[in-house]
Design a protein around this motif. Structure first.
Motif, short mmCIF file in Angstrom:
data_model
loop_
_atom_site.label_atom_id
_atom_site.label_comp_id
_atom_site.label_asym_id
_atom_site.label_seq_id
_atom_site.Cartn_x
_atom_site.Cartn_y
_atom_site.Cartn_z
N UNK A 123 -7.67 25.79 7.86
CA UNK A 123 -7.70 25.02 9.11
C UNK A 123 -8.58 23.79 8.92
N UNK A 124 -8.01 22.61 9.22
CA UNK A 124 -8.74 21.34 9.17
C UNK A 124 -8.97 20.88 10.60
N UNK A 125 -10.24 20.59 10.92
CA UNK A 125 -10.58 20.30 12.32
C UNK A 125 -11.63 19.21 12.41
N UNK A 126 -11.43 18.31 13.38
CA UNK A 126 -12.48 17.35 13.76
C UNK A 126 -12.61 17.34 15.28
N UNK A 127 -13.23 16.34 15.85
CA UNK A 127 -13.53 16.36 17.29
C UNK A 127 -12.30 16.23 18.17
N UNK A 128 -11.22 15.70 17.64
CA UNK A 128 -10.06 15.41 18.49
C UNK A 128 -8.82 16.22 18.14
N UNK A 129 -8.87 17.08 17.14
CA UNK A 129 -7.67 17.83 16.82
C UNK A 129 -7.87 18.80 15.68
N UNK A 130 -6.83 19.63 15.43
CA UNK A 130 -6.88 20.63 14.38
C UNK A 130 -5.47 20.85 13.83
N UNK A 131 -5.37 21.02 12.52
CA UNK A 131 -4.12 21.35 11.87
C UNK A 131 -4.39 22.43 10.83
N UNK A 176 -2.66 19.64 6.64
CA UNK A 176 -3.21 19.69 5.28
C UNK A 176 -2.21 20.30 4.29
N UNK A 177 -2.49 20.08 3.01
CA UNK A 177 -1.70 20.65 1.91
C UNK A 177 -2.54 21.70 1.20
N UNK A 178 -2.01 22.91 1.12
CA UNK A 178 -2.71 24.02 0.47
C UNK A 178 -2.08 24.28 -0.89
N UNK A 179 -2.89 24.46 -1.91
CA UNK A 179 -2.38 24.75 -3.24
C UNK A 179 -3.48 25.40 -4.08
#
Length: 384
Positions: A229-237, A160-163
């Motif tokens: 933190x961005x998360x779904x069922x198959x991964x996180x970034x 993700x991009x944080x700003x």
């Protein structure tokens, strides 16, 4: 009432004998019902992009199923009006794996010999476009059976991009945003502060769906390092950003400085325009003066000898000495605009005598007349 048991196992029978009897029971049931699909796995499978998956399809045959065996896997369309797309085939004891272009070299039968009762397939290097409903169809005359498996290929969130959105000043509402450009929904976002008290400000409002956090009436204590933190069922970034809340600027000072700069610019422009106009007027005046000088200068006359010039001067002087006050005003100013006549070019022996009755030069001086010197001319006619 007798107690119920979770499974049936006759007394005195070991486990191997029990499994053999169970297999005979399944074969006997299949022979009575013909061709059957015996797979009992889930009909919905979720996998991450880039992984592999096995779509299960096992079957059993009966003695009366004597025709040729055909196995077909197809991708069902989302619209019922469209035709299904065949993915892989097994017919005439031969497998046709590169039948569907989007899955070329990525789909294979799980068993090297599917006619033994295993029609399962493997899909490799999954892509999001592989999502869909797959149908396994087994044909052996006179029987035909099918089974559907829903495959959902999920994409993990991208980094993700944080700003920060809006002015990061004391007393303002500061919005922190976190966005992933790729990823299968639903994506959940979470924020945390990793410096200081490691707690979000008391006025912070988090939206886990949009990934934004609104810090109302921000103060200098809201400054720090934040992580999303961005998360779904198959991964996180995740992404990290530094937030600095600064005091508001001196607006009055900025306005005063801007006004002063504008006034200075106007003054400089006015000075430049004044100098340009003055230079232009001076150039115009010099040009007009040069034109006037050229108009006042008489054209040069033919050259005469020096001796004749001096003779003319002597004649003029003798004539002046014989002038009377009545005709003196005719010679009171230099006559630069007159060309000398032929009388001034005569030799001294031919100079005209003063008219009778006219007072001589000494008499003019006694009467208060002022002697005037007549300018001479050089050879080319210029006054000296």
């Amino acid at each position: 009432m007798p107690r119920r048991t979770r499974g049936f196992k006759p007394k005195g029978m070991d486990l191997t004998t029990f499994h053999f009897c169970y297999f005979l029971l399944v074969v006997t049931a299949g022979s009575s019902h013909g061709l059957e699909i015996i797979s009992a796995g889930s009909t919905t499978v979720e996998k991450a992009s880039g992984e592999s998956v096995k779509l299960d399809c096992q079957f059993s045959l009966a003695p009366e199923d004597s025709g040729s065996l055909d196995i077909e896997w197809s991708l069902q369309p989302s619209d019922t009006q469209d035709e299904e797309k065949v993915v892989i085939l097994y017919s005439g004891d031969r497998a046709y794996e590169n039948y569907y272009a989007p899955l070329k070299d990525r789909v294979h039968f799980f068993s090297s010999d599917p006619k033994n009762g295993d029609a399962s397939i493997n899909l490799l290097s999954l892509k999001s476009a592989d999502t869909g409903t797959y149908q396994c169809k087994v044909k052996k005359v006179p029987g035909i059976r099918s089974r559907k498996v829903v495959l959902r290929v999920m994409v993990a969130p991208s980094k993700p991009r944080c700003y920060a959105e809006g002015p990061t000043q004391v007393g303002k509402d500061v919005v922190l945003r976190c966005e992933s450009s790729e990823g299968t929904n639903p994506i959940a976002y979470a924020w945390e502060r990793i410096t200081g008290s490691k707690l979000l400000p008391a006025s912070a409002v988090l939206d886990p769906v949009s990934g934004s956090i609104n810090i109302r009436n921000a103060s200098e204590g809201s400054s720090g390092t934040y992580r999303c933190m961005a998360k779904n069922r198959v991964g996180m970034q995740e992404c990290v950003m530094d937030l600095g809340i600064t005091p508001p600027p001196n607006t009055a000072g900025i306005i005063a400085a801007a006004v002063i700069c504008v006034l200075l610019a106007l003054i400089i422009i006015a000075i430049i325009l004044f100098c340009c106009c003055r230079a232009r007027n001076r150039k115009k005046y010099e040009k007009e003066i040069s034109y006037e000088i050229r108009e006042d200068v008489p054209p040069p006359k033919s050259r005469v000898s020096t001796a004749r010039s001096f003779t003319s001067v002597g004649s003029q002087r003798s004539s002046l000495g014989s002038m009377s006050p009545s005709n003196l005003h005719e010679y009171s100013k230099p006559q630069y605009d007159k060309i000398p006549s032929d009388e001034f070019e005569r030799p001294p022996s031919h100079a005209p005598l003063p008219p009778p009755g006219k007072p001589a030069g000494p008499n003019l001086s006694r009467m208060g007349a002022i002697p005037v010197m007549i300018p001479a001319q050089n050879r080319d006619g210029s006054i000296v």
